[in-house]
Design a protein around this motif. Structure first.
Motif, PDB file in Angstrom:
ATOM      1  N   GLU A 152       0.914  -1.229   0.118  1.00  0.00           N
ATOM      2  CA  GLU A 152       0.065  -0.028   0.001  1.00  0.00           C
ATOM      3  C   GLU A 152       0.883   1.209  -0.044  1.00  0.00           C
ATOM      4  O   GLU A 152       1.929   1.135   0.699  1.00  0.00           O
ATOM      5  CB  GLU A 152      -0.940  -0.048   1.261  1.00  0.00           C
ATOM      6  N   GLN A 153       0.515   2.180  -0.849  1.00  0.00           N
ATOM      7  CA  GLN A 153       1.227   3.444  -0.939  1.00  0.00           C
ATOM      8  C   GLN A 153       0.681   4.357   0.024  1.00  0.00           C
ATOM      9  O   GLN A 153      -0.506   4.585   0.341  1.00  0.00           O
ATOM     10  CB  GLN A 153       1.301   3.968  -2.328  1.00  0.00           C
ATOM     11  N   THR A 154       1.560   5.212   0.714  1.00  0.00           N
ATOM     12  CA  THR A 154       0.990   6.139   1.728  1.00  0.00           C
ATOM     13  C   THR A 154       0.866   7.646   0.964  1.00  0.00           C
ATOM     14  O   THR A 154       0.113   8.291   1.718  1.00  0.00           O
ATOM     15  CB  THR A 154       2.452   6.603   2.561  1.00  0.00           C
ATOM     16  N   THR A 155       1.230   7.571  -0.276  1.00  0.00           N
ATOM     17  CA  THR A 155       0.562   8.883  -0.980  1.00  0.00           C
ATOM     18  C   THR A 155       0.086   8.627  -2.313  1.00  0.00           C
ATOM     19  O   THR A 155       0.531   7.572  -2.942  1.00  0.00           O
ATOM     20  CB  THR A 155       1.866   9.892  -1.265  1.00  0.00           C
ATOM     21  N   ALA A 156      -0.898   9.551  -2.982  1.00  0.00           N
ATOM     22  CA  ALA A 156      -1.262   9.239  -4.272  1.00  0.00           C
ATOM     23  C   ALA A 156      -0.407   9.734  -5.390  1.00  0.00           C
ATOM     24  O   ALA A 156       0.076  11.004  -5.464  1.00  0.00           O
ATOM     25  CB  ALA A 156      -2.721   9.932  -4.264  1.00  0.00           C
ATOM     26  N   SER A 157       0.490   8.969  -6.302  1.00  0.00           N
ATOM     27  CA  SER A 157       1.352   9.267  -7.070  1.00  0.00           C
ATOM     28  C   SER A 157       0.900  10.032  -8.333  1.00  0.00           C
ATOM     29  O   SER A 157       1.407  10.499  -9.082  1.00  0.00           O
ATOM     30  CB  SER A 157       2.488   8.301  -7.345  1.00  0.00           C
ATOM     31  N   GLY A 158      -0.372   9.767  -8.660  1.00  0.00           N
ATOM     32  CA  GLY A 158      -0.964   9.988  -9.907  1.00  0.00           C
ATOM     33  C   GLY A 158      -0.513   9.348 -11.206  1.00  0.00           C
ATOM     34  O   GLY A 158      -0.716   9.613 -12.317  1.00  0.00           O
ATOM     35  N   ILE A 159       0.464   8.403 -10.917  1.00  0.00           N
ATOM     36  CA  ILE A 159       0.829   7.605 -11.990  1.00  0.00           C
ATOM     37  C   ILE A 159       0.143   6.092 -12.343  1.00  0.00           C
ATOM     38  O   ILE A 159      -0.157   5.302 -11.361  1.00  0.00           O
ATOM     39  CB  ILE A 159       2.459   7.331 -11.717  1.00  0.00           C
ATOM     40  N   SER A 160       0.001   5.865 -13.321  1.00  0.00           N
ATOM     41  CA  SER A 160      -0.767   4.451 -13.849  1.00  0.00           C
ATOM     42  C   SER A 160       0.124   3.846 -14.367  1.00  0.00           C
ATOM     43  O   SER A 160       0.842   4.254 -15.729  1.00  0.00           O
ATOM     44  CB  SER A 160      -1.955   4.813 -14.503  1.00  0.00           C
ATOM     45  N   ILE A 161       0.405   2.619 -13.887  1.00  0.00           N
ATOM     46  CA  ILE A 161       1.340   1.467 -14.820  1.00  0.00           C
ATOM     47  C   ILE A 161       0.632   0.352 -15.369  1.00  0.00           C
ATOM     48  O   ILE A 161      -0.186  -0.069 -14.519  1.00  0.00           O
ATOM     49  CB  ILE A 161       2.377   1.165 -13.718  1.00  0.00           C
ATOM     50  N   LEU A 162       0.720  -0.045 -16.612  1.00  0.00           N
ATOM     51  CA  LEU A 162       0.048  -1.177 -17.226  1.00  0.00           C
ATOM     52  C   LEU A 162       1.114  -2.158 -17.294  1.00  0.00           C
ATOM     53  O   LEU A 162       2.163  -2.098 -17.722  1.00  0.00           O
ATOM     54  CB  LEU A 162      -0.632  -0.867 -18.356  1.00  0.00           C
ATOM     55  N   GLY A 163       0.789  -3.433 -16.540  1.00  0.00           N
ATOM     56  CA  GLY A 163       1.800  -4.511 -16.518  1.00  0.00           C
ATOM     57  C   GLY A 163       1.155  -5.615 -17.637  1.00  0.00           C
ATOM     58  O   GLY A 163      -0.148  -5.942 -17.485  1.00  0.00           O
ATOM     59  N   SER A 164       2.131  -5.984 -18.558  1.00  0.00           N
ATOM     60  CA  SER A 164       1.573  -7.297 -19.284  1.00  0.00           C
ATOM     61  C   SER A 164       2.250  -8.328 -19.080  1.00  0.00           C
ATOM     62  O   SER A 164       3.726  -8.240 -18.978  1.00  0.00           O
ATOM     63  CB  SER A 164       1.849  -6.523 -20.789  1.00  0.00           C
ATOM     64  N   ASN A 165       1.829  -9.310 -19.225  1.00  0.00           N
ATOM     65  CA  ASN A 165       2.184 -10.804 -18.789  1.00  0.00           C
ATOM     66  C   ASN A 165       2.191 -11.530 -20.139  1.00  0.00           C
ATOM     67  O   ASN A 165       1.286 -12.007 -20.617  1.00  0.00           O
ATOM     68  CB  ASN A 165       1.557 -11.340 -17.802  1.00  0.00           C
ATOM     69  N   ASN A 166       3.472 -11.733 -20.580  1.00  0.00           N
ATOM     70  CA  ASN A 166       3.658 -12.713 -21.915  1.00  0.00           C
ATOM     71  C   ASN A 166       4.130 -14.261 -21.384  1.00  0.00           C
ATOM     72  O   ASN A 166       5.403 -14.126 -20.987  1.00  0.00           O
ATOM     73  CB  ASN A 166       4.710 -12.057 -22.872  1.00  0.00           C
ATOM     74  N   VAL A 167       3.196 -14.964 -21.407  1.00  0.00           N
ATOM     75  CA  VAL A 167       3.716 -16.470 -21.028  1.00  0.00           C
ATOM     76  C   VAL A 167       4.247 -17.142 -22.401  1.00  0.00           C
ATOM     77  O   VAL A 167       3.484 -17.157 -23.187  1.00  0.00           O
ATOM     78  CB  VAL A 167       2.425 -17.133 -20.369  1.00  0.00           C
ATOM     79  N   THR A 168       5.597 -17.385 -22.112  1.00  0.00           N
ATOM     80  CA  THR A 168       6.192 -17.981 -23.287  1.00  0.00           C
ATOM     81  C   THR A 168       6.013 -19.442 -23.260  1.00  0.00           C
ATOM     82  O   THR A 168       5.968 -20.243 -24.436  1.00  0.00           O
ATOM     83  CB  THR A 168       7.622 -17.683 -23.170  1.00  0.00           C
ATOM     84  N   SER A 169       5.920 -20.218 -22.122  1.00  0.00           N
ATOM     85  CA  SER A 169       5.363 -21.625 -22.147  1.00  0.00           C
ATOM     86  C   SER A 169       4.552 -21.730 -20.687  1.00  0.00           C
ATOM     87  O   SER A 169       4.666 -21.314 -19.766  1.00  0.00           O
ATOM     88  CB  SER A 169       6.507 -22.429 -22.405  1.00  0.00           C
ATOM     89  N   SER A 170       3.568 -22.881 -20.963  1.00  0.00           N
ATOM     90  CA  SER A 170       3.117 -23.506 -19.783  1.00  0.00           C
ATOM     91  C   SER A 170       2.523 -24.685 -20.008  1.00  0.00           C
ATOM     92  O   SER A 170       1.948 -25.209 -21.069  1.00  0.00           O
ATOM     93  CB  SER A 170       1.720 -22.535 -19.394  1.00  0.00           C
ATOM     94  N   SER A 171       2.568 -25.519 -19.100  1.00  0.00           N
ATOM     95  CA  SER A 171       1.989 -26.831 -19.331  1.00  0.00           C
ATOM     96  C   SER A 171       1.215 -27.586 -17.989  1.00  0.00           C
ATOM     97  O   SER A 171       1.733 -26.903 -16.854  1.00  0.00           O
ATOM     98  CB  SER A 171       3.081 -27.585 -19.628  1.00  0.00           C
ATOM     99  N   ILE A 172       0.575 -28.484 -17.867  1.00  0.00           N
ATOM    100  CA  ILE A 172      -0.097 -29.068 -16.796  1.00  0.00           C
ATOM    101  C   ILE A 172       0.170 -30.488 -16.904  1.00  0.00           C
ATOM    102  O   ILE A 172      -0.141 -31.312 -18.020  1.00  0.00           O
ATOM    103  CB  ILE A 172      -1.611 -28.914 -16.696  1.00  0.00           C
TER     104      ILE A 172
END
Length: 289
Positions: free
Chosen positions: A154-174
């Motif tokens: 949790e941040q103690t101040t409002a930065s006003g900055i928005s960050i978009l995180g993109s997840n690129n899965v290169t391999s996955s299996s079950i």
């Protein structure tokens, strides 16, 4: 099948962790968390960080100890217990963070609250690149509601900055999960693949989070939560051969955006207020409303 899809979507979030680089607030969180983890006899409980200008601090009522960072001089002070009734200088925040970084372990990652992370998950950081891995073994997952690999505190101040995180899965299996008809493609693998490449947007994110890159290489033993999920559903045609293991590799990257609500993010959180939203058919619905 909808509950099972939700289960796999939750599982995919293991590779979609939210990260932040150093700011005064995040370094303070890192220091306080490290102190609680390293010196439990002095800091015996988990406490939230409080903010009274120019201080960021935590108070431990059991011993009436205060530990805080003065944002005016970036010096760490302690008061109470062995430090007496007056604020005592410990060291500069930068020196202490350097010490923590050189000590190794998951607590060395900036702005990462890893207090409840899975046993067997290891972290390392070089400049703006973070690597999280299970080092070829499988970390046992007991409960998908507790999957804190690295959460922005949790941040103690409002930065006003928005960050978009993109997840690129290169391999996955079950492994250990299949259909009852041999030779047919596993539909659950397709669900995992579709769910894994999700995006998350953080409002009021730390300023230095924009260029962070996270590489993950994980093996997760999901036998317990999977069997609990399937056991509560009237599902036939699924063969479970324990242990059920989920393997995933990928890269998570951040970029600054003008407005999280104008993105195609799957989820949105506000690091300052704690609010959260989920994208439902193109509309962001506030969680809990």
């Amino acid at each position: 099948m909808k509950p099972f899809k939700l289960f796999l979507c939750a599982l995919a979030l293991f590779g979609n962790t939210h990260w932040a680089q150093a700011t005064i607030a995040s370094d303070s969180e890192k220091l306080f968390n490290w102190a609680e983890n390293t010196f439990p006899s002095v800091f015996p409980s988990r406490r939230a960080t409080q903010s009274i200008e120019p201080w960021l601090f935590r108070h431990y009522p059991e011993s009436n100890i205060y530990v805080g960072v003065n944002k005016s001089d970036n010096i760490v002070y302690a008061m109470g217990g062995p430090w007496g009734s007056n604020p005592t200088v410990i060291d500069s925040l930068s020196n202490l963070i350097n010490y923590i970084n050189n000590s190794g372990g998951s607590s060395a990652i900036a702005a990462c609250d890893t207090a409840n992370t899975l046993a067997g998950v290891n972290y390392s950081q070089s400049d703006n690149v973070v690597t999280v891995t299970t080092s070829g073994t499988c970390a046992v997952v007991a409960d998908l509601s507790n999957t804190n690999l690295c959460k922005i505190p949790e941040q103690t101040t409002a930065s006003g900055i928005s960050i978009l995180g993109s997840n690129n899965v290169t391999s996955s299996s079950i492994e250990g999960l299949s259909t009852i008809i041999p030779g047919l493609p596993n539909p659950f693998q397709a669900i995992v693949d579709a769910s894994a490449n999700v995006k998350h947007c953080t409002i009021n994110a730390p300023a230095a989070a924009a260029n962070l890159v996270v590489n993950s290489d994980l093996c997760l033993d999901i036998t317990t939560p999977l069997t609990a999920t399937l056991g509560s559903l009237p599902v036939t045609g699924i063969v479970v051969t324990p242990p059920v293991k989920y393997y995933t590799r990928g890269t998570y990257t951040n970029q600054v955006v003008a407005d999280c609500f104008a993105t195609d993010a799957t989820t949105i959180t506000d690091a300052f207020t704690g609010e959260a939203w989920v994208n439902q058919d193109g509309n962001f619905v506030k969680v809990g409303s």
